[in-house]
Structure formats: structure tokens, C-alpha cells
Design a protein around this motif. Structure first.
Motif, PDB file in Angstrom:
ATOM      1  N   GLN A  56      -0.048   5.117  21.589  1.00 44.66           N
ATOM      2  CA  GLN A  56       0.288   4.741  20.225  1.00 44.66           C
ATOM      3  C   GLN A  56      -0.092   5.852  19.242  1.00 44.66           C
ATOM      4  N   ALA A  57      -1.171   6.571  19.527  1.00 46.39           N
ATOM      5  CA  ALA A  57      -1.577   7.681  18.665  1.00 46.39           C
ATOM      6  C   ALA A  57      -0.511   8.771  18.657  1.00 46.39           C
ATOM      7  N   GLU A  58       0.025   9.088  19.830  1.00 46.98           N
ATOM      8  CA  GLU A  58       1.057  10.121  19.921  1.00 46.98           C
ATOM      9  C   GLU A  58       2.320   9.698  19.185  1.00 46.98           C
ATOM     10  N   PHE A  59       2.689   8.417  19.346  1.00 46.43           N
ATOM     11  CA  PHE A  59       3.876   7.908  18.658  1.00 46.43           C
ATOM     12  C   PHE A  59       3.696   7.997  17.142  1.00 46.43           C
ATOM     13  N   ALA A  60       2.529   7.554  16.632  1.00 45.24           N
ATOM     14  CA  ALA A  60       2.272   7.571  15.194  1.00 45.24           C
ATOM     15  C   ALA A  60       2.289   8.996  14.648  1.00 45.24           C
ATOM     16  N   GLN A  61       1.723   9.932  15.398  1.00 45.16           N
ATOM     17  CA  GLN A  61       1.708  11.336  14.971  1.00 45.16           C
ATOM     18  C   GLN A  61       3.123  11.869  14.846  1.00 45.16           C
ATOM     19  N   GLN A  62       3.943  11.604  15.856  1.00 46.80           N
ATOM     20  CA  GLN A  62       5.334  12.066  15.833  1.00 46.80           C
ATOM     21  C   GLN A  62       6.109  11.396  14.705  1.00 46.80           C
ATOM     22  N   LEU A  63       5.866  10.124  14.506  1.00 45.96           N
ATOM     23  CA  LEU A  63       6.558   9.370  13.456  1.00 45.96           C
ATOM     24  C   LEU A  63       6.264   9.945  12.075  1.00 45.96           C
ATOM     25  N   LEU A  64       5.006  10.286  11.827  1.00 41.91           N
ATOM     26  CA  LEU A  64       4.622  10.810  10.520  1.00 41.91           C
ATOM     27  C   LEU A  64       5.029  12.266  10.336  1.00 41.91           C
ATOM     28  N   ASN A  65       5.062  13.028  11.425  1.00 41.28           N
ATOM     29  CA  ASN A  65       5.448  14.437  11.331  1.00 41.28           C
ATOM     30  C   ASN A  65       6.956  14.620  11.204  1.00 41.28           C
ATOM     31  N   ASP A  66       7.708  13.764  11.911  1.00 40.25           N
ATOM     32  CA  ASP A  66       9.165  13.941  11.956  1.00 40.25           C
ATOM     33  C   ASP A  66       9.849  12.580  12.144  1.00 40.25           C
ATOM     34  N   ALA A  75       0.841  -1.195   0.000  1.00 35.92           N
ATOM     35  CA  ALA A  75       0.000   0.000   0.000  1.00 35.92           C
ATOM     36  C   ALA A  75       0.881   1.252   0.000  1.00 35.92           C
ATOM     37  N   PRO A  76       0.343   2.378  -0.470  1.00 30.41           N
ATOM     38  CA  PRO A  76       1.119   3.622  -0.477  1.00 30.41           C
ATOM     39  C   PRO A  76       1.587   3.999   0.929  1.00 30.41           C
ATOM     40  N   SER A  77       2.696   4.696   0.995  1.00 30.11           N
ATOM     41  CA  SER A  77       3.238   5.113   2.283  1.00 30.11           C
ATOM     42  C   SER A  77       2.385   6.226   2.874  1.00 30.11           C
ATOM     43  N   PRO A  78       2.152   6.209   4.186  1.00 31.51           N
ATOM     44  CA  PRO A  78       1.424   7.317   4.831  1.00 31.51           C
ATOM     45  C   PRO A  78       2.220   8.613   4.809  1.00 31.51           C
ATOM     46  N   LEU A  79       3.504   8.542   4.410  1.00 29.11           N
ATOM     47  CA  LEU A  79       4.291   9.763   4.261  1.00 29.11           C
ATOM     48  C   LEU A  79       3.943  10.497   2.967  1.00 29.11           C
ATOM     49  N   THR A  80       3.390   9.755   1.997  1.00 29.23           N
ATOM     50  CA  THR A  80       3.085  10.363   0.695  1.00 29.23           C
ATOM     51  C   THR A  80       1.603  10.335   0.356  1.00 29.23           C
TER      52      THR A  80
END
Length: 370
Positions: free
Chosen positions: A146-156, A122-127
Motif C-alpha cells: 500500500q505504501a508503494e501504491f500511495a507513493q506512485q499515486l501521489l507522484n504520478d 481536508a486539504p488534498s495530499p497533492l497540494t
């Protein structure tokens, strides 16, 4: 689960050790000691010795290894243009992790959050905005941490990568360096032995020595893994780089894990053999045994057979059914390997195999955890 190996050169099948992969399973054993009764003492002592700051940070990221463990721990399989080789030290493995591009790092870190997309490419959530929204929604469903971790991961992603590397380095300093020194000798010896077996006797012998849950298909073009998980991967895919890596672990049992993410080299992560461990029942045999015991009449027959040997006619008289009906039920139990039969004079006596029945609970647990 199937690993296609048609056309794969023999020298592209390698047995290696990986400190980072072993750290992943060590962290899993710390989070889920019930999965690993053989290392309960180590887990208890290690958890008790952790500094509060490190324990808190491990808790923040434990979803990366609590269920099983993330592909983040096997980056050698995902580096584009890499050779698929592991590091000799944890620092070298972490250097390989640094070479993993952001899209693959994020995909591996979100493996359990977005599990349904693991093998689909599947397409990357970064793009992809759609995938980003879905990843954040699924993370939120698993809790604020886990929500906070995912948010940080995708933002930076870069900051999360640095945070995880420092976390793993601190684990090495706190406990893993000593653990790795203790287990490395056994793991290196196992990898060397399997390599020699592969060279001298071929893949079929080597695969069988890794685990009874592994086998080659008749044409030798596919490794079949006896797991409840459905999946397929190609070890000879030129787009990825042909190769299959097998990695032993001392912490792994009862897990037998297969990395089969699209675009990654397949990896089989297997527990080293210990003489005290029983051979695992196949998933098919486990299902056969559970179905055999699900019938009310067969359960009642087992009550008799668990206490002493009975003939068919004795069982028929005891339960008020015909001898042919008893025979049909006994046939199902025998096919499942639950009942043994022996002749005494002109009588044939049947008895429940208590050892097999006793193993059912652990067989089931191993089957679903494998």
C-alpha cells in the motif's frame, strides 16, 4: 447516518444501475467471500479461472475494495459540474471516472488509508505537504504494497489512473462481461420498480422498499440510515449539485453503503431483495439483545428457558432468587424480543425464542458490515 433532503426536488432522487459500482462489489466478494455466502460459488469459480497476471494485479490494488470498496467505483457522484448519471456500460462508467479531477481521484483512492479525513474536506495530499506526509505514513503502516501504491499515486496520478482503467477493462474481458449480462436484468428491473414506487407512492414507500434499515424522519427532511457508522451529508447542497442516487446490487448483501464524502453527491448502494434473506435487526435492537444476554443471571435463566417453558416461580426456585427478581430479568429479555410468553391454565410460561437467538450471530455480523 443522515442524508439531508430538505428542499430536494423529487425528480432529483433517482434509481440507476452502474456496471462500475457492481464490478467494485464483485471484486470485494472475490477478496472477502466470507462476507457474501450467497455468492460463494461464483467467487470460487471466478477466482480459480483468473489468469495469474490478472490475479497478481488485482492483489496489488485490492485495498481499494477489500474492506468495502472505494468511491473510485462511483465517479458519477464526484465529477464537478456533472449530472450525477451513471454509464450504461462499463466503458461509459470508466469514461466518467476519467472526468474525475486528480484531487478527487486521489482522495477516493486513499479513502481507506486516510479514512479519518473522509468526510472532513481536508486539504488534498497533492497540494498539502502535511497531508501528503500523513497519507504516506498511514499507507506505510498498512504495509509495503500500500505504501508503494500511495507513493506512485501521489507522484504520478495519471499513470495510476491509466493502470486502474486497464485493470478494470481486463476484469471485464476475463469475467465481468458475463457476470454483468447475468445480473443486469434484475438490477434494471429493480431500479425501474423503485422509480415507479417513488412516483406513485412517494419517498417514504420507496425508501422502505429499498431496505428496512432506511427511514424518513417525521418531517420528511432527512433519510436516516441505521448503520454503526456516523456521518451526515446533504443531497440538496447547491455547491455539489442537488441529487441523490440509489443503486441496486446483486453482490451487496449484507452491506448497505452510503457515499457521504464532502463535495460529492450522496449515493445509497443497496442489495436487491432476495426472499430467502431475513429482515435485518436494527442496530438499536441488536445492542439491546446483546446487553440483555450479558448479565450472568439472565444467561443462567436462558439455559432453563432454552430447554422448556418455565413459570416465574419455577425459575425463582431453581436459582434461589425471588419471583420479583426473576420478573425483572424476564422483562429485560422480553423487551429485547428474546423470550416468548404464553398462558397455560393459571400459569404463565416463558420460553427462549431459539430462532431469534440463532440469528444473533448473523445479525451482529450484518450490523457491523452494513
Amino acid at each position: 447516518m443522515n442524508i439531508d433532503i430538505a428542499g430536494l426536488p423529487a425528480d432529483r432522487i433517482v434509481f440507476e444501475t452502474s456496471p462500475l459500482a457492481e464490478l467494485g462489489l464483485a471484486l470485494h466478494a472475490l477478496s472477502e467471500p466470507g462476507h457474501h455466502p450467497g455468492v460463494h460459488g461464483w467467487a470460487t469459480a471466478t477466482a480459480a479461472s483468473l489468469e495469474p497476471d490478472l490475479a497478481d494485479r488485482l492483489h496489488e490494488a485490492e485495498f481499494l475494495w477489500r474492506n468495502t470498496f472505494s468511491d473510485v467505483f462511483m465517479p458519477f457522484a464526484g465529477v464537478r459540474g456533472g449530472d450525477g448519471r451513471t454509464g450504461a456500460t462499463l466503458a461509459e462508467d470508466l469514461d466518467i471516472l476519467d472526468k474525475l479531477d486528480d484531487e478527487r481521484f486521489v482522495a477516493a483512492a486513499l479513502e481507506f488509508t486516510c479514512a479519518s479525513h473522509y468526510a472532513t474536506g481536508a486539504p488534498s495530499p497533492l497540494t498539502s505537504d502535511v497531508m501528503r506526509t500523513r497519507a504516506l505514513d498511514l499507507a506505510a503502516a498498512r504495509g509495503p504494497q500500500q505504501a508503494e501504491f500511495a507513493q506512485q499515486l501521489l507522484n504520478d496520478p495519471a499513470s495510476v489512473r491509466r493502470w486502474i482503467r486497464r485493470l478494470f477493462e481486463d476484469c471485464e474481458q476475463a469475467f465481468f462481461a458475463d457476470t454483468w449480462r447475468r445480473v443486469q436484468v434484475q438490477l434494471v428491473a429493480d431500479a425501474r420498480h423503485k422509480t415507479e414506487l417513488l412516483r406513485r407512492k412517494g419517498l417514504d414507500e420507496a425508501v422502505g422498499a429499498v431496505s428496512p434499515a432506511l427511514s424518513l424522519n417525521e418531517g420528511g427532511t432527512r433519510i436516516v440510515v441505521d448503520k454503526l457508522t456516523e456521518g451526515r451529508t446533504n443531497a440538496a447542497d447547491p455547491a455539489v449539485g442537488a441529487g441523490l442516487t440509489l443503486i441496486p446490487t446483486t453482490f451487496g448483501w449484507p452491506h448497505l453503503m452510503v457515499l457521504h464524502a464532502q463535495g460529492w453527491r450522496p449515493v445509497i448502494h443497496y442489495p436487491v431483495h432476495r426472499p430467502e434473506l431475513p429482515s435485518p435487526a436494527s442496530v438499536e435492537l441488536l445492542q439491546l439483545r446483546m446487553e440483555a444476554l450479558a448479565h450472568p443471571m439472565r444467561m443462567r435463566l436462558c439455559r432453563n428457558l432454552a430447554r422448556s417453558p418455565y413459570s416465574t416461580s419455577e425459575l425463582a426456585d431453581s436459582h434461589g432468587i425471588t419471583a420479583p427478581e426473576v420478573s425483572r430479568h424476564l422483562s429485560v429479555l422480553k423487551k429485547a424480543g428474546l423470550v416468548t410468553t404464553r398462558r397455560r391454565g393459571r400459569y404463565v410460561l416463558h420460553q427462549l425464542d431459539l430462532t431469534v437467538v440463532t440469528r444473533l450471530g448473523s445479525d451482529f455480523l450484518e450490523g457491523v458490515l452494513r
